[in-house]
Design an enzyme around this catalytic site. Structure first.
Site, PDB file in Angstrom:
ATOM      1  N   TYR A  48       0.819  -1.212   0.000  1.00  0.00           N
ATOM      2  CA  TYR A  48       0.000   0.000   0.000  1.00  0.00           C
ATOM      3  C   TYR A  48       0.852   1.261   0.000  1.00  0.00           C
ATOM      4  O   TYR A  48       0.431   2.297  -0.504  1.00  0.00           O
ATOM      5  CB  TYR A  48      -0.902   0.034   1.241  1.00  0.00           C
ATOM      6  CG  TYR A  48      -2.185  -0.742   1.113  1.00  0.00           C
ATOM      7  CD1 TYR A  48      -2.175  -2.121   0.953  1.00  0.00           C
ATOM      8  CD2 TYR A  48      -3.413  -0.100   1.179  1.00  0.00           C
ATOM      9  CE1 TYR A  48      -3.349  -2.831   0.867  1.00  0.00           C
ATOM     10  CE2 TYR A  48      -4.598  -0.808   1.096  1.00  0.00           C
ATOM     11  CZ  TYR A  48      -4.566  -2.182   0.938  1.00  0.00           C
ATOM     12  OH  TYR A  48      -5.738  -2.873   0.847  1.00  0.00           O
ATOM     13  N   LYS A  60       3.923 -15.285   3.454  1.00  0.00           N
ATOM     14  CA  LYS A  60       4.180 -16.080   2.248  1.00  0.00           C
ATOM     15  C   LYS A  60       5.691 -16.307   2.199  1.00  0.00           C
ATOM     16  O   LYS A  60       6.391 -15.956   1.236  1.00  0.00           O
ATOM     17  CB  LYS A  60       3.650 -15.315   1.015  1.00  0.00           C
ATOM     18  CG  LYS A  60       3.637 -16.098  -0.277  1.00  0.00           C
ATOM     19  CD  LYS A  60       2.609 -17.233  -0.313  1.00  0.00           C
ATOM     20  CE  LYS A  60       2.794 -18.049  -1.590  1.00  0.00           C
ATOM     21  NZ  LYS A  60       1.995 -19.298  -1.577  1.00  0.00           N
ATOM     22  N   ASP A 110      -2.063 -18.547   1.654  1.00  0.00           N
ATOM     23  CA  ASP A 110      -3.016 -19.342   0.860  1.00  0.00           C
ATOM     24  C   ASP A 110      -3.685 -20.404   1.733  1.00  0.00           C
ATOM     25  O   ASP A 110      -4.898 -20.618   1.664  1.00  0.00           O
ATOM     26  CB  ASP A 110      -2.346 -19.957  -0.382  1.00  0.00           C
ATOM     27  CG  ASP A 110      -1.016 -20.633  -0.099  1.00  0.00           C
ATOM     28  OD1 ASP A 110      -0.536 -20.568   1.059  1.00  0.00           O
ATOM     29  OD2 ASP A 110      -0.439 -21.231  -1.031  1.00  0.00           O
ATOM     30  N   ASP A 164      -6.096  -7.179   4.434  1.00  0.00           N
ATOM     31  CA  ASP A 164      -7.235  -6.619   3.708  1.00  0.00           C
ATOM     32  C   ASP A 164      -8.085  -7.752   3.138  1.00  0.00           C
ATOM     33  O   ASP A 164      -9.302  -7.786   3.285  1.00  0.00           O
ATOM     34  CB  ASP A 164      -6.731  -5.701   2.588  1.00  0.00           C
ATOM     35  CG  ASP A 164      -7.878  -5.132   1.772  1.00  0.00           C
ATOM     36  OD1 ASP A 164      -8.841  -4.620   2.376  1.00  0.00           O
ATOM     37  OD2 ASP A 164      -7.820  -5.225   0.526  1.00  0.00           O
ATOM     38  N   ASP A 207     -12.033  -9.496   4.645  1.00  0.00           N
ATOM     39  CA  ASP A 207     -13.292  -9.635   3.895  1.00  0.00           C
ATOM     40  C   ASP A 207     -13.764 -11.090   3.938  1.00  0.00           C
ATOM     41  O   ASP A 207     -14.954 -11.374   4.062  1.00  0.00           O
ATOM     42  CB  ASP A 207     -13.123  -9.217   2.423  1.00  0.00           C
ATOM     43  CG  ASP A 207     -13.445  -7.743   2.188  1.00  0.00           C
ATOM     44  OD1 ASP A 207     -13.144  -6.925   3.082  1.00  0.00           O
ATOM     45  OD2 ASP A 207     -13.996  -7.419   1.121  1.00  0.00           O
TER      46      ASP A 207
HETATM   47  C1  IPM Z   1     -10.410  -1.605   3.902  1.00  0.00           C
HETATM   48  C2  IPM Z   1     -10.640  -1.041   2.542  1.00  0.00           C
HETATM   49  C3  IPM Z   1      -9.510  -0.067   2.191  1.00  0.00           C
HETATM   50  C4  IPM Z   1      -8.211  -0.848   2.209  1.00  0.00           C
HETATM   51  C5  IPM Z   1      -9.689   0.678   0.862  1.00  0.00           C
HETATM   52  C6  IPM Z   1     -10.995   1.419   0.797  1.00  0.00           C
HETATM   53  C7  IPM Z   1      -8.538   1.607   0.602  1.00  0.00           C
HETATM   54  O1  IPM Z   1     -10.771  -2.052   1.604  1.00  0.00           O
HETATM   55  O2  IPM Z   1     -10.317  -0.823   4.866  1.00  0.00           O
HETATM   56  O3  IPM Z   1     -10.322  -2.829   4.037  1.00  0.00           O
HETATM   57  O4  IPM Z   1      -7.850  -1.488   1.214  1.00  0.00           O
HETATM   58  O5  IPM Z   1      -7.526  -0.815   3.236  1.00  0.00           O
HETATM   59 MN    MN Z   2     -10.757  -4.052   2.462  1.00  0.00          MN
END
Ligand code: IPM
Ligand code: MN
Length: 364
Positions: free
Chosen positions: A139, A187, A219, A243, A247
């Site tokens: 990032y 990794k 993975d 990240d 999710d």
């Molecule tokens: C998160 C989001 C952010 C990230 C984006 C919106 C920049 O996906 O907070 O998980 O990738 O960190």
């Molecule tokens: Mn995210």
């Protein structure tokens, strides 16, 4: 306390509105006066002020005790290069505030067991915490950019030992208050940064003898999260892996709309739901505000240092779900107790107020 509220884009304004009401109510019941100041970030800020992180926004954040953010991102800016997009407002804000450890708890909520596509026997009882490094890796690493004529592109993944050490300590300290286990995800079979990561985490672990440390390739971790998530306590990982895995972990709670986060490690905490701006449902009063409300609870825990106030909000969320109320994302089809964003906010506010009354009358 002074708190800067950044509603941002998409569903951000709807979900933060509910969270701010509840946070102020509960805080004031515990004798904490919260003063909020609202500012623009992301696409909304580009549209009005030509920058995803305008000066008045960052100035206000830096003078605050904490920042509560909704979401950033909007499809109308999809054609722009990364440094002109709404997301850069959030990344610059994270950097300026300096919090390097992003805590993302994911718990299987018993009331939502049927909302997950996973079988209950696989994920019931899941209670894990992702500690995501937030200021390093791909990032922020340089050099980054496009090759001439956009014939290619490049990013840099780089981690220094001190950057890994400080976030590892947060993970081990978190595990001490939980189930005493850290799974460090990397990794290391391919990446140099991951080898440094693994060596450093192993070294830091020696200072926390009560905590068990295991290493897992990313993975494999992705697979274990949906095949045997109850094995995890604290998952420690770098920025991009965190990240992605967070999710995925959201599936375990029933919906991405449920997940909260707190970024700690500096004087000014940053609190934001894990979900994005969900432009396709924005402005319709149907978004799930619980992730943002739970983020406000984390604000009371980590920035206001009031565990009881945080728990009041978290218990109110559980109670409303146990009573059967659902926003559309977690409701079965044609469900009779489907509620709007505002209704969900009011329900949590009412249940929280009720439990504050009980708590304080006990105290008297
Ligand atoms: C998160 C989001 C952010 C990230 C984006 C919106 C920049 O996906 O907070 O998980 O990738 O960190
Ligand atoms: Mn995210």
């Amino acid at each position: 306390m002074k708190i800067t509220v950044l509603p941002g884009d998409g569903i951000g304004p709807e979900v933060t509105r509910e969270a701010v009401i509840i946070m102020k109510d509960v805080a004031s019941a515990f004798g904490i006066e919260i003063e909020t100041e609202q500012h623009l970030i992301g696409g909304a800020a580009i549209r009005e002020k030509g920058s995803p992180l305008p000066k008045d926004t960052i100035d206000s954040c830096l003078k605050s005790d904490a920042v509560l953010l909704g979401a950033v991102g909007s499809p109308e800016f999809d054609h722009l290069p990364p440094h002109e997009r709404p997301e850069v407002g959030l990344l610059d804000l994270r950097k300026a505030l300096g919090g390097f450890a992003n805590l993302r708890p994911a718990k299987a909520v018993p009331a939502l067991i049927d909302s997950s596509p996973l079988r209950p026997e696989i994920f019931a009882g899941t209670d894990l915490l992702i500690v995501r490094e937030l200021l390093g890796g791909l990032y922020f690493g340089t050099p980054r950019g496009f090759d001439d004529g956009r014939s290619g592109g490049y990013n840099t993944m780089r981690y220094s030992v001190p950057e890994i050490e400080r976030v590892a300590r947060v993970a081990f300290e978190s595990a001490q208050g939980r189930k005493q286990k850290v799974t460090s995800v990397d990794k290391a079979n391919v990446l140099e940064t991951s080898q440094i990561w693994r060596e450093t985490v192993t070294r830091v672990a020696a200072d926390y003898p009560s905590v068990e440390l295991e290493h897992l390739f990313v993975d494999a971790c992705a697979m274990h999260l949906v095949t045997s998530p109850t094995q995890f306590d604290v998952i420690l990982t770098e920025n991009l892996f965190g990240d992605i895995l967070s999710d995925e972990a959201a599936v375990l709670t029933g919906s991405l709309g449920m997940l909260a986060s707190a970024t700690i490690g500096s004087a000014i905490g940053l609190y934001e739901p894990v979900h994005g701006s969900a432009p396709q449902i924005a402005g319709r009063n149907i978004a799930n505000p619980l992730g943002t409300i739970a983020s406000a609870a984390m604000l009371l825990r980590y920035s206001a240092k009031n565990e009881t106030a945080a728990a009041v909000i978290e218990n109110a969320i559980d109670k409303v779900l146990e009573e059967g109320y659902r926003t559309a994302d977690i409701a079965p089809e044609n469900y009779s107790q489907t509620v709007s964003t505002e209704e969900m906010g009011s329900l949590v506010a009412e249940r929280a107020a009720g439990s504050v009354k009980r708590t304080t009358s006990h105290a008297v």
